[in-house]
Every structure is written in C-alpha cells, then in structure tokens.
Design an enzyme around this catalytic site. Structure first.
Site, PDB file in Angstrom:
ATOM      1  N   ILE A 154      -8.735  10.162   3.791  1.00 13.97           N
ATOM      2  CA  ILE A 154      -8.348  10.224   5.083  1.00 13.97           C
ATOM      3  C   ILE A 154      -8.702  11.561   5.941  1.00 13.97           C
ATOM      4  O   ILE A 154      -9.260  11.278   7.109  1.00 13.97           O
ATOM      5  CB  ILE A 154      -6.883   9.915   5.198  1.00 13.97           C
ATOM      6  CG1 ILE A 154      -6.840   8.422   4.487  1.00 13.97           C
ATOM      7  CG2 ILE A 154      -6.624   9.711   6.549  1.00 13.97           C
ATOM      8  CD1 ILE A 154      -5.311   7.861   4.182  1.00 13.97           C
ATOM      9  N   ARG A 231       3.310  11.480   4.770  1.00  8.80           N
ATOM     10  CA  ARG A 231       4.718  10.781   4.282  1.00  8.80           C
ATOM     11  C   ARG A 231       5.624  11.793   5.263  1.00  8.80           C
ATOM     12  O   ARG A 231       5.490  13.066   5.222  1.00  8.80           O
ATOM     13  CB  ARG A 231       4.855  11.111   2.855  1.00  8.80           C
ATOM     14  CG  ARG A 231       4.169   9.936   2.055  1.00  8.80           C
ATOM     15  CD  ARG A 231       4.707   8.620   2.171  1.00  8.80           C
ATOM     16  NE  ARG A 231       4.092   7.698   1.408  1.00  8.80           N
ATOM     17  CZ  ARG A 231       3.146   6.793   1.997  1.00  8.80           C
ATOM     18  NH1 ARG A 231       2.658   6.936   3.237  1.00  8.80           N
ATOM     19  NH2 ARG A 231       2.562   6.064   1.058  1.00  8.80           N
ATOM     20  N   GLU A 260      12.446   6.235   6.274  1.00 11.36           N
ATOM     21  CA  GLU A 260      12.267   4.993   7.096  1.00 11.36           C
ATOM     22  C   GLU A 260      12.958   3.495   6.631  1.00 11.36           C
ATOM     23  O   GLU A 260      13.305   3.541   5.492  1.00 11.36           O
ATOM     24  CB  GLU A 260      10.799   4.637   6.667  1.00 11.36           C
ATOM     25  CG  GLU A 260       9.814   5.720   7.275  1.00 11.36           C
ATOM     26  CD  GLU A 260       8.286   5.785   6.787  1.00 11.36           C
ATOM     27  OE1 GLU A 260       8.055   4.684   6.183  1.00 11.36           O
ATOM     28  OE2 GLU A 260       7.739   6.763   7.206  1.00 11.36           O
ATOM     29  N   HIS A 278       5.363   3.620  11.243  1.00 11.77           N
ATOM     30  CA  HIS A 278       4.707   3.821  10.045  1.00 11.77           C
ATOM     31  C   HIS A 278       3.590   2.430  10.047  1.00 11.77           C
ATOM     32  O   HIS A 278       3.743   1.508   9.394  1.00 11.77           O
ATOM     33  CB  HIS A 278       5.432   3.454   8.722  1.00 11.77           C
ATOM     34  CG  HIS A 278       4.648   3.962   7.427  1.00 11.77           C
ATOM     35  ND1 HIS A 278       5.287   4.481   6.426  1.00 11.77           N
ATOM     36  CD2 HIS A 278       3.436   3.741   7.089  1.00 11.77           C
ATOM     37  CE1 HIS A 278       4.213   4.743   5.473  1.00 11.77           C
ATOM     38  NE2 HIS A 278       3.101   4.268   5.830  1.00 11.77           N
TER      39      HIS A 278
END
Ligand code: 8YV
Length: 312
Positions: A154, A231, A260, A278
């Site tokens: 990523i 994260r 979360e 998210h």
C-alpha cells in the site's frame, strides 16, 4: 457433499450468497451463545470465514478441532494468530493487493482534506459562516515532503499517488527497499522530523503498538500532518489528542482507531482532525474483489489443498 464452513460475520451480500450456494455455511453471528454452540458443533467445520477485524485466535482454532482452512476478508493479520495456524497445520488465505488502490486513495483523501480543510470548510458553509467572512487560509499540498512509514504494497501505491502531486518522498521500513528510488530514513523519528506529511502504512500488532509516540509527533512538529490508514494501535491516541489540542502538530487524518468503533470524543471538538470510520477499502469495487478472493482461496484449497493467496 458440501464442505461445512463457519462464518464469523457478514461480508457483502453477494459473497454471503455465493458462500451459501457453494458450502454448508453456519452464520456464527446468529448464535446468542457462540461458546456453547462451538462446544457442541466445533468439530463439524473444515473451514472458517473471518475478517481482518475479527481474525482468529488460537483459542478459537482450538474450538474447531477439524479446521483445515481459514479464509480472511482483508489484508491485515494483526487479529489472526498466524503462528498458531501454522503450528496446527491450518492454511490461511487473505486478500492483499486488491485493496491497494482504494486504501492509497483514502490516504490521499485524508491528506488533502486535512491540509485544505475540505470537511471543515464544508461545515463552515453549512453553518452559514461564509456569509460573515471568507474561510481562513489552508496549506498547499503539491511539492511538499511526504514521509511514508511502511513502504509495503500500500505504501508504494501512496508514493505513486504522491508523484502526481510533485511531492518529495522518503520512507522508513524495517529495512531499505533496494528496488525503489526514494530516500531511506534510518528511524521513524528522523522521517517525522523531515516530513510535512507522515503517512502510517505499516502493519499493525504488538511490534508497532504506539510507535507513533509523543516524541514522534513532536518531531513532526507544528507544520506537520499525520495520516493513518494502517491500524489505530500504531498511534498513541492520547498523545495525539494532546498534540492536536496544543497545536504541536498541524493536523491529522485518521481512518483507524485503537478501540473501533469507539473514537475518543476529544477529537470531535477539533477542526484540525479528519475522522473516518475505517472505510479505506470500503468501495463496491474493492469489497467485491476482496470477497472474490475469499471465495477463490476456499475453492483453491478444497480443490488442491492450498489457498490461492497464502498468509503463511
Ligand atoms: C477492512 C482492513 O476494514 O484489510 C484490512 O486489513 O482493515 C480492511 O480492508 C477489513 O478487512 C474488513 O473487515
């Protein structure tokens, strides 16, 4: 005979339907007492379908004594006990690559938003404040310094996006990546000191917990912006709240949080932070690709004994 699978949670409707057509699927989320159900039926399951949020613990694998394959919806393995799966001889499939573009796009959406005040200016217009005064000046993105922590799949796509904005790119990783033209910084703190934008694109888990500490935030400094699409646990959230309140950094764009779906309410009062629930991979296209890979991993395993894309 259809293989019996345990599904921990819903994925997307078309994948849930496809799973039910191809396998004998049990939806664990419908069980009021999951432990009692697993105590009675755990031995029936050859496969487990899970997500990066729920993962699979060693304890859960222990309750599924005939489990042979786990198919994970997501790339993150921080909630998956990969070592336990390996020890128990369970194959693990996951969904890397297919979400790179959307996660990188989201990193840039956050970066643009927090720098140019897109969400904050939208709130300003809706409150009718433009009628009284023009919106305050914001910060140019093009040509600035982008520091990427975690130049993996990523991170590399984020770097490509940044080239379109004529940004200078440096990174920090466990080790330098020989195949890339970007300068390597020896530590996260050095990268933060250099960067106008620090993007966290590393994996999560115990190794990187709170790696973005108060010291790293102070190195980023009052002109620096923090972006996190990895994260929540990678950031010391309490330290970040203080740094934003005291304007010791310029702003933050966050897609992920420590607890979360709970987001520290202290963020809500601040206009220098953009908060997303998210959603970096949450487009129709990418979630369909991830779901297809969940199905492909299972199909390959039951046909050949190996998943298509292994996390082990
Ligand atoms: C999803 C993610 O939110 O892939 C990951 O690691 O965090 C996201 O793509 C998640 O997998 C959906 O449960």
């Amino acid at each position: 005979m259809k293989h019996r699978l345990l599904q921990q949670t819903r994925l997307i409707p078309q994948a849930d339907t496809a799973l039910r057509e191809r396998y004998d699927v049990h939806p664990l989320w419908e069980e009021a007492d999951a432990d009692a159900f697993l105590a009675r039926h755990g031995g029936e399951f050859a496969g487990l379908v899970t997500t990066s949020r729920l993962g699979a613990s060693d304890a859960l694998m222990g309750k599924l004594p005939n489990l042979r394959v786990i198919s994970n919806f997501g790339v993150g393995l921080d909630a998956m006990d990969v070592a336990a799966a390996r020890r128990r001889g369970i194959a693990v499939g996951y969904t890397p690559e297919v979400l790179n573009d959307c996660v990188a796009d989201t990193a840039f959406a956050l970066l643009m938003d927090v720098s140019r005040g897109v969400s904050a200016a939208d709130r300003y217009v809706r409150r009718g404040e433009w009628l009284r005064a023009p919106y305050p000046l914001t910060h140019r993105v093009s040509g600035k310094r982008l520091g990427i922590f975690g130049l993996g799949r990523i991170g590399r796509v984020i770097a490509r996006r940044a080239q379109g904005f004529d940004m200078e790119i440096r990174y920090h990783n466990r080790r330098p990546a020989a195949d890339l033209p970007y300068a390597y910084e020896n530590s996260l703190i050095d990268l933060a000191r250099w960067a106008d934008y620090l993007v966290i694109a590393s994996t999560g888990g115990a190794e990187t917990r709170h790696i973005v500490s108060a010291e790293v935030l102070d190195a980023l400094g009052p002109q620096g912006f923090l972006i996190n699409i990895s994260r929540g646990g990678n950031i010391d959230e309490a330290a970040l709240v203080r740094a934003l309140q005291e304007k010791r950094i310029a702003g933050a764009g966050l897609d992920v949080f420590e607890q979360e779906p709970r987001v520290p309410e202290a963020f809500f009062a601040l206009d220098n932070v953009v908060l997303l629930p998210h959603v970096a991979s949450a487009t129709h296209e990418t979630r369909a690709d991830m779901a297809q890979l969940v199905l492909d991993n299972l199909e390959a395993f039951f046909r050949t004994g190996a998943v298509k894309v292994s996390a082990l």
